[in-house]
Design a protein around this motif. Structure first.
Motif, PDB file in Angstrom:
ATOM      1  N   THR A  17      30.957  12.911  -7.904  1.00 56.11           N
ATOM      2  CA  THR A  17      30.848  13.393  -9.278  1.00 56.11           C
ATOM      3  C   THR A  17      30.535  14.880  -9.278  1.00 56.11           C
ATOM      4  O   THR A  17      30.143  15.449  -8.258  1.00 56.11           O
ATOM      5  CB  THR A  17      29.738  12.643 -10.035  1.00 56.11           C
ATOM      6  OG1 THR A  17      28.494  12.842  -9.338  1.00 56.11           O
ATOM      7  CG2 THR A  17      30.026  11.155 -10.123  1.00 56.11           C
ATOM      8  N   ASP A  19      28.083  17.748 -10.862  1.00 54.58           N
ATOM      9  CA  ASP A  19      26.802  17.957 -11.526  1.00 54.58           C
ATOM     10  C   ASP A  19      26.644  19.429 -11.858  1.00 54.58           C
ATOM     11  O   ASP A  19      27.109  20.305 -11.108  1.00 54.58           O
ATOM     12  CB  ASP A  19      25.645  17.524 -10.623  1.00 54.58           C
ATOM     13  CG  ASP A  19      25.557  16.016 -10.456  1.00 54.58           C
ATOM     14  OD1 ASP A  19      26.036  15.289 -11.356  1.00 54.58           O
ATOM     15  OD2 ASP A  19      25.004  15.579  -9.435  1.00 54.58           O
ATOM     16  N   ASP A  72      34.365   0.769  -4.743  1.00 56.63           N
ATOM     17  CA  ASP A  72      33.519   1.851  -5.264  1.00 56.63           C
ATOM     18  C   ASP A  72      34.328   3.049  -5.749  1.00 56.63           C
ATOM     19  O   ASP A  72      33.805   3.912  -6.449  1.00 56.63           O
ATOM     20  CB  ASP A  72      32.525   2.320  -4.193  1.00 56.63           C
ATOM     21  CG  ASP A  72      31.534   1.231  -3.823  1.00 56.63           C
ATOM     22  OD1 ASP A  72      31.247   0.365  -4.690  1.00 56.63           O
ATOM     23  OD2 ASP A  72      31.064   1.228  -2.675  1.00 56.63           O
ATOM     24  N   ASN A  74      36.813   4.665  -8.156  1.00 55.95           N
ATOM     25  CA  ASN A  74      37.367   4.384  -9.481  1.00 55.95           C
ATOM     26  C   ASN A  74      37.733   5.690 -10.176  1.00 55.95           C
ATOM     27  O   ASN A  74      37.413   6.780  -9.699  1.00 55.95           O
ATOM     28  CB  ASN A  74      36.382   3.562 -10.315  1.00 55.95           C
ATOM     29  CG  ASN A  74      35.061   4.266 -10.499  1.00 55.95           C
ATOM     30  OD1 ASN A  74      34.994   5.351 -11.062  1.00 55.95           O
ATOM     31  ND2 ASN A  74      33.992   3.660  -9.993  1.00 55.95           N
ATOM     32  N   LYS A  75      38.400   5.577 -11.332  1.00 58.39           N
ATOM     33  CA  LYS A  75      38.917   6.754 -12.039  1.00 58.39           C
ATOM     34  C   LYS A  75      37.818   7.629 -12.638  1.00 58.39           C
ATOM     35  O   LYS A  75      38.088   8.743 -13.062  1.00 58.39           O
ATOM     36  CB  LYS A  75      39.896   6.321 -13.122  1.00 58.39           C
ATOM     37  CG  LYS A  75      41.238   5.881 -12.555  1.00 58.39           C
ATOM     38  CD  LYS A  75      42.196   5.425 -13.600  1.00 58.39           C
ATOM     39  CE  LYS A  75      42.561   6.517 -14.549  1.00 58.39           C
ATOM     40  NZ  LYS A  75      43.622   6.159 -15.482  1.00 58.39           N
ATOM     41  N   LYS A  76      36.578   7.152 -12.653  1.00 55.40           N
ATOM     42  CA  LYS A  76      35.474   7.960 -13.176  1.00 55.40           C
ATOM     43  C   LYS A  76      35.040   9.024 -12.172  1.00 55.40           C
ATOM     44  O   LYS A  76      34.348   9.963 -12.525  1.00 55.40           O
ATOM     45  CB  LYS A  76      34.282   7.076 -13.521  1.00 55.40           C
ATOM     46  CG  LYS A  76      34.551   6.123 -14.653  1.00 55.40           C
ATOM     47  CD  LYS A  76      33.355   5.245 -14.916  1.00 55.40           C
ATOM     48  CE  LYS A  76      33.670   4.215 -15.981  1.00 55.40           C
ATOM     49  NZ  LYS A  76      32.562   3.289 -16.184  1.00 55.40           N
ATOM     50  N   LEU A  77      35.468   8.873 -10.920  1.00 51.80           N
ATOM     51  CA  LEU A  77      35.068   9.795  -9.864  1.00 51.80           C
ATOM     52  C   LEU A  77      36.071  10.929  -9.726  1.00 51.80           C
ATOM     53  O   LEU A  77      37.181  10.872 -10.247  1.00 51.80           O
ATOM     54  CB  LEU A  77      34.954   9.042  -8.530  1.00 51.80           C
ATOM     55  CG  LEU A  77      33.923   7.931  -8.459  1.00 51.80           C
ATOM     56  CD1 LEU A  77      33.972   7.260  -7.098  1.00 51.80           C
ATOM     57  CD2 LEU A  77      32.532   8.461  -8.750  1.00 51.80           C
ATOM     58  N   SER A  78      35.673  11.944  -8.999  1.00 52.30           N
ATOM     59  CA  SER A  78      36.550  13.042  -8.606  1.00 52.30           C
ATOM     60  C   SER A  78      36.709  12.979  -7.093  1.00 52.30           C
ATOM     61  O   SER A  78      36.018  12.225  -6.423  1.00 52.30           O
ATOM     62  CB  SER A  78      35.934  14.379  -9.017  1.00 52.30           C
ATOM     63  OG  SER A  78      35.851  14.477 -10.414  1.00 52.30           O
ATOM     64  N   LYS A  87      41.010  15.546  -9.687  1.00 52.63           N
ATOM     65  CA  LYS A  87      40.567  14.426 -10.508  1.00 52.63           C
ATOM     66  C   LYS A  87      41.505  13.265 -10.214  1.00 52.63           C
ATOM     67  O   LYS A  87      42.682  13.456  -9.886  1.00 52.63           O
ATOM     68  CB  LYS A  87      40.539  14.787 -11.989  1.00 52.63           C
ATOM     69  CG  LYS A  87      41.874  15.054 -12.622  1.00 52.63           C
ATOM     70  CD  LYS A  87      41.673  15.385 -14.094  1.00 52.63           C
ATOM     71  CE  LYS A  87      43.006  15.499 -14.799  1.00 52.63           C
ATOM     72  NZ  LYS A  87      42.865  15.686 -16.222  1.00 52.63           N
ATOM     73  N   LYS A 108      42.106  19.783  -9.847  1.00 50.67           N
ATOM     74  CA  LYS A 108      41.098  19.949 -10.895  1.00 50.67           C
ATOM     75  C   LYS A 108      41.307  21.209 -11.714  1.00 50.67           C
ATOM     76  O   LYS A 108      41.042  21.241 -12.910  1.00 50.67           O
ATOM     77  CB  LYS A 108      39.701  19.947 -10.282  1.00 50.67           C
ATOM     78  CG  LYS A 108      38.568  19.977 -11.306  1.00 50.67           C
ATOM     79  CD  LYS A 108      37.217  19.882 -10.607  1.00 50.67           C
ATOM     80  CE  LYS A 108      36.090  19.823 -11.595  1.00 50.67           C
ATOM     81  NZ  LYS A 108      35.750  21.110 -12.153  1.00 50.67           N
TER      82      LYS A 108
END
Length: 116
Positions: A17, A19, A72, A74-78, A87, A108
């Motif tokens: 992710t 931050d 673990d 998934n599309k929410k991760l980068s 992305k 990205k």
């Protein structure tokens, strides 16, 4: 996807992710990548019909990677691969034993980067 030569999986990709980290700069901070998992991967080349399918759906894919199935990821991760940030725009998942997933990535920065 079951048929992929595992010896082609010579690189590592980090999934994680972004931050925001505050600092003393004029901008007040910056984004930093926080890796959650690192896996072995190989690059995947689309067939001509798959490329046309992507064009028909207006998907701008810069890179497709093959990884062992990993719930673990998934599309929410980068993703961070070869010092480039991406992305995840699609995951073609296969949860059978000894199966592989296709992870479609887009740069990205939004600029296509084909010199990898």
């Amino acid at each position: 996807m079951l048929n992929y030569d595992i010896t082609r999986m010579k690189h590592k990709v980090e999934f994680g992710t972004w931050d925001y980290v505050a600092d003393d700069s004029l901008e007040g901070g910056h984004e930093t990548f926080k890796p959650l998992t690192t896996v072995w991967c190989g690059e995947y080349t689309n067939t001509q019909s798959q490329t046309f399918d992507n064009l028909g759906t207006h998907v701008s894919a810069d890179l497709v990677l093959v990884i062992r199935h990993n719930p673990d990821v998934n599309k929410k991760l980068s993703a961070k691969y070869k010092d480039h940030e991406y992305k995840i725009i699609a995951i073609n998942s296969d949860d059978r034993i000894n199966a592989f997933d296709l992870v479609t990535l887009q740069d990205k920065s939004g600029v296509s980067n084909n010199n990898q």
